[in-house]
Design a protein around this motif. Structure first.
Motif, mmCIF file in Angstrom:
data_model
loop_
_atom_site.group_PDB
_atom_site.id
_atom_site.type_symbol
_atom_site.label_atom_id
_atom_site.label_comp_id
_atom_site.label_asym_id
_atom_site.label_seq_id
_atom_site.Cartn_x
_atom_site.Cartn_y
_atom_site.Cartn_z
ATOM 1 N N GLU A 52 -7.100 -2.215 13.788
ATOM 2 C CA GLU A 52 -5.626 -1.807 13.346
ATOM 3 C C GLU A 52 -5.549 -0.397 13.600
ATOM 4 O O GLU A 52 -6.481 0.206 13.796
ATOM 5 N N ASP A 53 -4.303 0.042 13.571
ATOM 6 C CA ASP A 53 -3.811 1.461 13.790
ATOM 7 C C ASP A 53 -3.813 2.101 12.425
ATOM 8 O O ASP A 53 -3.293 1.855 11.446
ATOM 9 N N LEU A 54 -5.206 2.929 12.279
ATOM 10 C CA LEU A 54 -5.448 3.645 10.715
ATOM 11 C C LEU A 54 -4.505 4.733 10.624
ATOM 12 O O LEU A 54 -4.348 5.203 9.400
ATOM 13 N N SER A 55 -3.712 5.120 11.520
ATOM 14 C CA SER A 55 -2.725 5.936 11.102
ATOM 15 C C SER A 55 -1.429 5.416 10.422
ATOM 16 O O SER A 55 -0.546 6.131 10.063
ATOM 17 N N ASP A 56 -1.135 4.241 10.469
ATOM 18 C CA ASP A 56 -0.275 3.562 9.777
ATOM 19 C C ASP A 56 -0.319 3.313 8.309
ATOM 20 O O ASP A 56 -1.263 2.751 7.984
ATOM 21 N N PRO A 57 0.494 4.054 7.369
ATOM 22 C CA PRO A 57 0.234 4.054 6.006
ATOM 23 C C PRO A 57 0.285 2.423 5.591
ATOM 24 O O PRO A 57 -0.488 2.226 4.648
ATOM 25 N N ASP A 58 0.996 1.440 6.031
ATOM 26 C CA ASP A 58 0.888 0.131 5.853
ATOM 27 C C ASP A 58 -0.348 -0.546 5.855
ATOM 28 O O ASP A 58 -0.714 -1.278 5.097
ATOM 29 N N VAL A 59 -1.002 -0.124 7.166
ATOM 30 C CA VAL A 59 -2.390 -0.712 7.307
ATOM 31 C C VAL A 59 -3.017 -0.237 6.001
ATOM 32 O O VAL A 59 -4.094 -1.192 5.717
ATOM 33 N N ILE A 60 -3.206 1.003 5.832
ATOM 34 C CA ILE A 60 -4.039 1.259 4.559
ATOM 35 C C ILE A 60 -3.785 0.852 3.449
ATOM 36 O O ILE A 60 -4.588 0.568 2.844
ATOM 37 N N SER A 61 -2.457 0.765 2.998
ATOM 38 C CA SER A 61 -1.926 0.244 1.711
ATOM 39 C C SER A 61 -2.359 -1.382 1.614
ATOM 40 O O SER A 61 -2.845 -1.675 0.587
ATOM 41 N N GLY A 88 -6.734 6.131 -5.242
ATOM 42 C CA GLY A 88 -6.661 7.120 -6.349
ATOM 43 C C GLY A 88 -5.451 7.491 -6.554
ATOM 44 O O GLY A 88 -5.091 8.258 -7.639
ATOM 45 N N GLY A 89 -4.468 6.384 -6.393
ATOM 46 C CA GLY A 89 -3.054 6.524 -6.938
ATOM 47 C C GLY A 89 -1.979 7.119 -6.075
ATOM 48 O O GLY A 89 -0.732 7.245 -6.337
ATOM 49 N N ARG A 90 -2.456 8.027 -4.899
ATOM 50 C CA ARG A 90 -1.537 8.662 -4.076
ATOM 51 C C ARG A 90 -1.131 7.571 -3.028
ATOM 52 O O ARG A 90 -1.973 7.241 -2.158
ATOM 53 N N ALA A 91 0.001 7.237 -3.051
ATOM 54 C CA ALA A 91 0.782 6.615 -1.849
ATOM 55 C C ALA A 91 0.608 7.361 -0.630
ATOM 56 O O ALA A 91 0.947 8.682 -0.653
ATOM 57 N N PRO A 92 0.300 6.649 0.422
ATOM 58 C CA PRO A 92 0.090 7.516 1.603
ATOM 59 C C PRO A 92 1.592 8.182 2.029
ATOM 60 O O PRO A 92 2.704 7.388 1.929
#
Length: 877
Positions: free
Chosen positions: A553-562, A613-617
Motif C-alpha cells: 500500500e501507499d503509506l503516504s495516503d492518509p486513508d490507508v493509515i486510517s 493517538g487521536g490525531r487524524a492524518p
C-alpha cells in the motif's frame, strides 16, 4: 584385452540386475540391505579378479575401507580400497611395483569402478591414523579382500592397540557437531542430504564407529544385547536406516551418479518410485485436507525418519558416553531435584525408568524443570529413553488432564527458557503429542519458495525471534523492537501467538482463520483471561496484515493509515502485531528480510500510532513539518537563502508526503545547484543522476531527475536489471514543469568497501541510459531457477482502482527470473502508463510487485483487458 572386456560386461550386467532390483517401485524397505550387500560382494569378486590380473605378490594385501569396508555399497558410491604394502616398500622408487599399481587402478577405472585408493604399509597406516581422525575412521571398518591375511591381522591389531576410545568418541562427536552446524542443525532442510544432514545415515554410522572403537559392539543387535539400546530402539533404528538407505539408493539410480541430496529436481521422481501420488481434492471438497504433492508425502516420511534417527542418536551416544565414563575412576553423583528427578552432572535424570508410564503428569514437568532449574543443560540418556517409550501414554486423556494443561501454561508463561523448552519438546515429539494440532505440521514442507524451513521449524524460529526482543543481550539486533518489548508486560501472549500463527498450514482454507479458531480453543482450555485471549486470537488471524499493508500500500495516503488504524484498534494491539510481524518475516528465510522492509514496517507502525493517538492524518501539517525539518538540514550545508525555492515551487503535496525530510534535503542540495545555473525560462534538457549509500544501511538510494518521457521508468529498470541491481522500492514523481523526479532503493550485487566507485559508475552509466533516445532495448529473460521449475506458481495480475478512483493499483505475482521487472515495465510503457509508486517484493524465487499507476487507456475496459493479458503473457515467459 578380451578378458578385461568380458569381465567389464559381466560386471555391468550383474550390476544392472541389482540396480533393477533396487528400482522396483514401492515403499517396502525389505531386502534393501541385502541388495546393497550383494552389490558389495559383486564388487569384491571383481576386484579380486583384477588383483590377480595385476600380479601382486603373496605378501601384499587388498583391503576394503570406509563405507565399502562395511560390506555395503550404494549404486554410485566410491569404492574405497587400501593396497597394503610389505614393510619397507617404496612405490616411488620401485618401478615394477609402481607399474603394477598403475595397471591395477587403471583396470578398475576401465571396468567402471569409481575407485578411491590409498597405498600404504602397516606403519604408514598407523601413523596416518594417529594424525587424522578421518583416516582412523576409514580404517576402523577395514575388511580383507585379497592377499596376505597375516599382514591384514597385524594392521587390525596395531590399529586397535593405538585406539583411544574416549578420545575417538570426543573427536567424532565434535565432528558430528560441526557437520550438523554446516546443515543448520536441523533435519528439516527443504533439500536435505540423506547421508550427512542431521538425522541422516551418517548419524547412525557415528554410533557404530564409537561403539566398535570402545569394544561395545559392531551391530544394532549387539548393542541391544549389551544394554546400550533396547530391543525396540534397535528395531526402530534398523527400520529407519533401511528407509534412508532406500531413499539414497533411489537417488543414485535416478540421478545416474552419486547424489545424496534430496534436491527438488529429484524429489518427485523418488516419491513416485515409492508409490506416492499427487492427491487432488474431489469436486466440492472445500477442506483440501488431502491436497498434496507426491514429493510432500515422501518428504514428510523422510523428516519423521530423520527425527527418529536424531532422537535415537542422542540416546545411544549418551549411553556410550556414560559407559566410557564408568570405566574411569570416580563416581558421578546424583543431586536430588525432587522425588521424581535428579541432576546428573547437569543432565536431568528420571528417578526410575517407568516414571512416565506410572505418572504421565511428570512428562511435561520434565520440560518445566529443564526450563527453570539452574545448571540443567539437557536430558540424560535414561530420561530421553523413558520419554521415547512413553509415547503411548501421551493420548487424548493426557491432553485433557487439567494438571498437564496447568504445567504447559506455566511453561509458556515462564519469563525465561521458552525457546529451549519448546525446541526440546519438539525434538522429543512431546510438543506434537500434547498440542495435537501442532503434530500435523511437523515435517511439513512449505511450497512457497521463500520459506526455507518446514512449518514446525518456522514456528519455532519465529518464537525464538520474539523471545530475543525481550533479551537485553540481543537488543542491538533490532533496537526499535527491543525498545517496544521493554515496555511490554506479558511476553507470553506473543509466544502463544507465535506458536499458533501458522499452525493451520496445509489444511486448506485460510490458515489465519483456522489458526485463530485453534488458539481460541487453546486459550479456553488453558484458562487464559478473555482480554488476553482476544489479543492472541487477533494476532493469529491478522499476522499477515501488517506485512501486506507495508509492502503493497501507499503509506503516504492518509486513508490507508486510517483504515489500518481502525482495523488494529489500539496501541497495544498495534505493538504486539508489529513485533510478531518482524519476527515472522525474519523466521521465513535469512534472505527475505532487508533494511528497506524494516523501514516500511516501522513507518507503518509510527504513522498508525499517531493516528491512534487521536490525531487524524493532516497532510498539510505533515508537509509543513517535513519542509521545516528539511530546511534545518539544508542550513547545515550553507545553502544560499531561498535556494530551495527553484525546486520546491515545482513540487506538489504528494512529493512531500512520499519523501522523508532527509530525502527532501538531499534532493534539494543536488538539484538546486543545477537549477540555479539556468537562465530565466530555461528548462533543464538533460538528466541528473545521483546516488548515495541508503540511509537504511543497505544498498544504494538513487535519484533520477530528467525530462519526462513515457518509457523513462522502463528504461531505468532496464539499466538496473542489466547491471544486476535489485530494485526494492521506486517513488516516481512528475514536477509541475514536466520533469521526472524518481527515487529508487536498490541493492547492489556486491557492496564492497569501494562503494564510491560503484556510486560513480551508477551515476555515469544510468545518466547515459536515460538520455538515450529510440526504442527500448529488447529484454533478455533469464532462465528459471531450479527451485522455480520444481515448484512453479501460476502468474497473477490484479488491476483495480484505488479507493478514490483516481489511480489504479496493479499487483503482480509470478516466479522470479532475471529481466522480469524490465519486461513488466516495457508493457506499461507500451500502453503509455505512468508509474507513480512501485514496491518490489522478492520472496525467495517469487515476486510480489505492486504499482500505483495512471493513464488514459486505463479508463477503457477493453484496453484494461489487453494490458492484463499482455502482462500475463510476459509473466509466463
Amino acid at each position: 584385452m578380451t578378458e578385461l572386456a568380458n569381465l567389464r560386461q559381466r560386471y555391468r550386467d550383474d550390476k544392472n540386475a541389482l540396480f533393477a532390483e533396487l528400482s522396483v517401485s514401492g515403499a517396502s524397505t525389505r531386502g534393501v540391505r541385502r541388495a546393497l550387500q550383494r552389490l558389495a560382494r559383486l564388487t569384491d569378486n571383481t576386484l579380486r579378479e583384477l588383483w590377480q590380473r595385476a600380479g601382486f605378490g603373496a605378501d601384499f594385501a587388498l583391503v576394503a575401507v570406509g563405507g565399502y569396508g562395511r560390506g555395503e555399497l550404494f549404486p554410485h558410491s566410491d569404492v574405497d580400497v587400501l593396497v597394503l604394502l610389505p614393510d619397507g616398500s617404496q612405490p616411488d622408487t620401485d618401478q615394477a611395483l609402481k607399474t603394477r599399481l598403475e595397471r591395477f587402478i587403471g583396470d578398475c577405472w576401465d571396468l567402471g569402478l569409481e575407485i578411491g585408493s590409498s597405498v600404504r604399509t602397516v606403519d604408514d597406516c598407523v601413523a596416518e591414523a594417529e594424525k587424522d581422525i578421518t583416516v582412523q575412521t576409514s580404517l576402523l571398518e577395514c575388511r580383507l579382500l585379497a592377499g596376505q591375511a597375516r599382514r591384514f591381522r597385524t594392521l587390525v591389531q596395531r590399529l586397535g592397540a593405538a585406539m583411544d576410545p574416549k578420545a575417538f568418541f570426543v573427536a567424532k562427536t565434535l565432528e558430528m557437531r560441526q557437520r550438523h552446524h554446516k546443515y543448520e542443525n536441523t533435519p528439516y532442510a527443504l533439500e536435505p542430504n540423506c547421508k550427512e544432514s542431521p538425522g541422516g545415515l551418517r548419524d547412525l554410522q557415528i554410533i557404530l564407529w564409537v561403539a566398535k572403537a570402545a569394544g561395545l559392539g559392531k551391530s544394532w543387535d549387539e548393542l541391544a544385547r549389551k544394554g546400550l539400546a533396547t530391543p525396540l530402539e534397535a528395531r526402530q533404528i534398523k527400520a529407519n536406516e533401511a528407509l534412508l538407505g532406500l531413499i539414497r539408493a533411489r537417488l543414485h539410480l535416478l540421478a545416474h551418479r552419486r547424489e545424496d541430496r534430496l534436491v527438488f529436481d529429484l524429489q518427485t521422481a523418488v516419491a513416485e518410485s515409492f508409490g506416492f501420488k499427487a492427491q487432488v481434492p474431489g469436486p466440492g471438497d472445500q477442506t483440501a485436507r488431502n491436497t498434496r504433492r507426491a514429493s510432500e508425502a515422501l518428504m514428510k516420511r523422510y523428516y519423521w525418519a530423520a527425527k527418529a534417527v536424531s532422537q535415537l542418536n542422542q540416546i545411544l551416544l549418551l549411553n556410550i558416553e556414560e559407559r566410557l565414563a564408568s570405566a574411569e575412576p570416580g563416581v558421578q553423583r546424583l543431586r536430588p531435584i525432587n522425588e521424581r528427578f535428579f541432576d546428573k552432572g547437569g543432565m536431568l535424570e528420571v528417578a526410575s525408568d517407568d516414571l512416565y508410564l506410572r505418572q504421565p503428569q511428570a512428562i511435561l514437568e520434565t520440560f518445566h524443570i529443564y526450563q527453570t532449574t539452574l545448571g540443567i543443560k539437557g536430558l540424560s540418556a535414561r530420561t530421553l529413553r523413558a520419554l521415547y517409550n512413553a509415547r503411548p501414554v501421551m493420548n487424548a486423556k493426557f491432553r485433557a488432564d487439567p494438571a498437564n494443561r496447568e504445567t504447559f501454561r506455566r511453561i509458556v508463561m515462564e519469563p525465561e527458557g521458552i525457546t529451549h523448552a519448546m525446541r526440546l519438546m519438539n525434538q522429543t515429539s512431546v510438543l506434537g503429542r500434547y498440542l495435537w494440532v501442532f503434530r500435523h505440521i511437523v515435517g511439513q514442507m512449505q511450497h512457497d519458495l521463500f520459506h526455507v524451513y518446514t512449518v514446525d521449524q518456522h514456528i519455532l524460529m519465529v518464537l525464538r525471534n520474539v523471545r530475543r526482543f525481550f533479551i537485553a543481550e540481543h537488543s542491538h539486533e533490532y533496537p526499535f523492537c527491543s525498545q517496544l518489548a521493554a515496555g511490554w508486560d506479558k511476553p507470553w501472549i506473543l509466544y502463544v501467538a507465535a506458536l499458533f500463527h501458522d499452525i493451520a498450514k496445509g489444511r486448506g482454507g485460510d490458515h489465519s482463520e483456522l489458526g485463530a479458531k485453534d488458539v481460541r480453543t487453546f486459550c479456553r482450555q488453558h484458562g487464559i483471561d478473555r482480554e488476553d485471549a482476544r489479543l492472541i486470537e487477533f494476532l493469529v488471524s491478522e499476522h499477515l496484515t501488517m506485512s501486506r499493508m507495508a509492502q503493497k500500500e501507499d503509506l503516504s495516503d492518509p486513508d490507508v493509515i486510517s483504515a489500518f488504524a481502525k482495523r488494529v484498534g489500539n496501541e497495544r494491539y498495534l505493538t504486539a502485531l508489529y513485533l510478531l510481524t518482524v519476527a515472522d518475516i525474519r523466521g521465513t528465510s535469512p534472505k527475505v528480510w532487508n533494511a528497506w522492509k524494516g523501514k516500511l514496517l516501522e513507518d507503518l507502525y509510527r504513522y498508525t500510532l499517531r493516528a491512534l493517538g487521536g490525531r487524524a492524518p493532516d497532510p498539510g501539517a505533515e508537509v509543513e513539518g517535513r519542509k521545516r525539518e528539511a530546511l534545518q538540514q539544508l542550513a547545515l550545508h550553507a545553502l544560499p537563502h531561498l535556494a530551495h525555492k527553484a525546486l520546491w515551487d515545482t513540487l506538489d503535496v504528494s512529493y512531500f508526503m512520499r519523501h522523508e525530510a532527509d530525502e527532501i534535503a538531499w534532493h534539494t542540495r543536488v538539484l538546486s545547484k543545477e537549477l540555479a545555473r539556468l537562465a530565466p525560462g530555461q528548462v533543464l534538457d538533460r538528466s541528473i543522476v545521483r546516488a548515495r549509500l541508503s540511509p537504511e544501511g543497505e544498498g544504494l538510494q538513487v535519484l533520477v531527475y530528467a525530462p519526462d518521457q513515457p518509457d523513462l521508468f522502463a528504461r531505468i529498470c532496464g539499466y538496473f536489471d542489466t547491471s544486476n541491481f535489485s530494485i526494492l522500492d521506486a517513488r516516481v514523481h512528475t514536477t509541475l514543469e514536466g520533469h521526472a523526479l524518481d527515487t529508487f532503493e536498490v541493492i547492489a550485487p556486491t557492496m564492497t568497501e569501494h562503494y564510491r566507485e560503484l556510486i560513480g559508475m551508477v551515476e555515469r552509466q544510468l545518466a547515459q541510459t536515460v538520455d538515450e533516445r529510440g526504442p527500448l532495448p529488447a529484454p533478455t529473460m533469464g532462465r528459471l531457477s531450479r527451485r522455480v521449475k520444481s515448484f512453479p506458481i501460476k502468474p497473477r495480475v490484479d488491476l483495480r482502482p484505488d479507493e478514490k478512483a483516481q489511480r489504479w493499483l496493479l499487483s503482480v505475482s509470478a516466479s522470479d527470473r532475471a529481466g522480469l521487472l524490465y519486461c513488466i515495465t516495457r508493457v506499461l510503457a507500451r500502453y503509455e502508463i505512468s508509474v507513480q509508486l512501485a514496491k518490489i517484493t522478492t520472496l525467495g524465487e517469487r515476486v510480489e510487485d505492486t504499482f500505483l499507476i495512471s493513464g488514459p487507456q486505463l479508463q477503457v475496459n477493453k484496453r484494461q483487458i489487453d494490458l492484463e493479458t499482455d502482462l500475463l503473457d510476459t509473466l509466463e515467459g
